[in-house]
Design a protein around this motif. Structure first.
Motif, PDB file in Angstrom:
ATOM      1  N   THR A  72       0.825  -1.215  -0.041  1.00  0.00           N
ATOM      2  CA  THR A  72       0.159   0.083  -0.042  1.00  0.00           C
ATOM      3  C   THR A  72       0.814   1.264   0.054  1.00  0.00           C
ATOM      4  N   LYS A  73       2.152   1.178   0.249  1.00  0.00           N
ATOM      5  CA  LYS A  73       3.061   2.185   0.402  1.00  0.00           C
ATOM      6  C   LYS A  73       2.492   3.175   1.530  1.00  0.00           C
ATOM      7  N   LYS A  74       1.868   2.699   2.582  1.00  0.00           N
ATOM      8  CA  LYS A  74       1.552   3.304   3.603  1.00  0.00           C
ATOM      9  C   LYS A  74       2.022   2.415   4.886  1.00  0.00           C
ATOM     10  N   ARG A  75       3.113   2.993   5.588  1.00  0.00           N
ATOM     11  CA  ARG A  75       3.693   2.298   6.718  1.00  0.00           C
ATOM     12  C   ARG A  75       2.905   2.289   7.851  1.00  0.00           C
ATOM     13  N   PRO A  76       2.057   3.178   7.998  1.00  0.00           N
ATOM     14  CA  PRO A  76       1.121   3.469   9.306  1.00  0.00           C
ATOM     15  C   PRO A  76      -0.037   2.299   9.234  1.00  0.00           C
ATOM     16  N   LEU A  77      -0.478   2.096   7.954  1.00  0.00           N
ATOM     17  CA  LEU A  77      -1.469   0.917   7.608  1.00  0.00           C
ATOM     18  C   LEU A  77      -0.792  -0.375   8.004  1.00  0.00           C
ATOM     19  N   GLY A  78       0.526  -0.569   7.720  1.00  0.00           N
ATOM     20  CA  GLY A  78       1.175  -1.865   8.263  1.00  0.00           C
ATOM     21  C   GLY A  78       1.413  -2.090   9.732  1.00  0.00           C
ATOM     22  N   GLY A  79       1.644  -0.990  10.293  1.00  0.00           N
ATOM     23  CA  GLY A  79       1.476  -0.888  11.629  1.00  0.00           C
ATOM     24  C   GLY A  79       0.439  -1.215  12.317  1.00  0.00           C
ATOM     25  N   VAL A  80      -0.861  -0.812  11.643  1.00  0.00           N
ATOM     26  CA  VAL A  80      -2.226  -1.171  12.215  1.00  0.00           C
ATOM     27  C   VAL A  80      -2.303  -2.794  12.097  1.00  0.00           C
ATOM     28  N   ALA A  81      -2.018  -3.329  11.133  1.00  0.00           N
ATOM     29  CA  ALA A  81      -2.041  -4.961  10.649  1.00  0.00           C
ATOM     30  C   ALA A  81      -1.242  -5.421  11.874  1.00  0.00           C
ATOM     31  N   LEU A  82       0.144  -4.916  12.040  1.00  0.00           N
ATOM     32  CA  LEU A  82       1.231  -5.603  12.977  1.00  0.00           C
ATOM     33  C   LEU A  82       0.710  -5.404  14.412  1.00  0.00           C
ATOM     34  N   ALA A  83       0.064  -4.452  14.790  1.00  0.00           N
ATOM     35  CA  ALA A  83      -0.465  -4.337  16.117  1.00  0.00           C
ATOM     36  C   ALA A  83      -1.616  -5.087  16.267  1.00  0.00           C
TER      37      ALA A  83
END
Length: 105
Positions: free
Chosen positions: A24-35
């Motif tokens: 997605t090229k959106k690191r915060p979105l990856g952080g949401v999935a990780l969290a």
């Protein structure tokens, strides 16, 4: 309904978090999935082994995420993510397996 093992959830969170951030090229979105995966795994770790187990494995989860970054400079991003995810799955399995085998009283 069968439960998904916390080891699978944790490994999936590391791989999925990176994948979401990358695609997605959106690191915060990856952080949401990780969290989110980390929270689900922590709930299961707490259920199976108590607060100390959940805290220890949650710390290992965060350390695996952090450790994947310097490792990625040496081996590449996907190999690094798969390596730490495998290590996290193994740690989760080993700790919760030992907790399951401990006598309860």
């Amino acid at each position: 309904m069968a439960r998904v093992p916390a080891s699978v959830v944790a490994a999936g969170g590391l791989v999925g978090g990176y994948g979401v951030a990358r695609w997605t090229k959106k690191r915060p979105l990856g952080g949401v999935a990780l969290a989110a995966a980390g929270a689900v795994a922590a709930r299961e770790w707490r259920r199976r082994g108590g607060n100390a187990t959940a805290a220890g494995l949650s710390a290992a989860y965060v350390a695996a995420f952090a450790g994947s970054h310097p490792l990625a400079r040496k081996v590449g991003p996907w190999p690094a993510v798969f390596s730490v995810a495998g290590g996290m799955a193994l740690a989760s399995w080993a700790v919760t397996r030992r907790q399951d085998r401990a006598p309860r009283g």
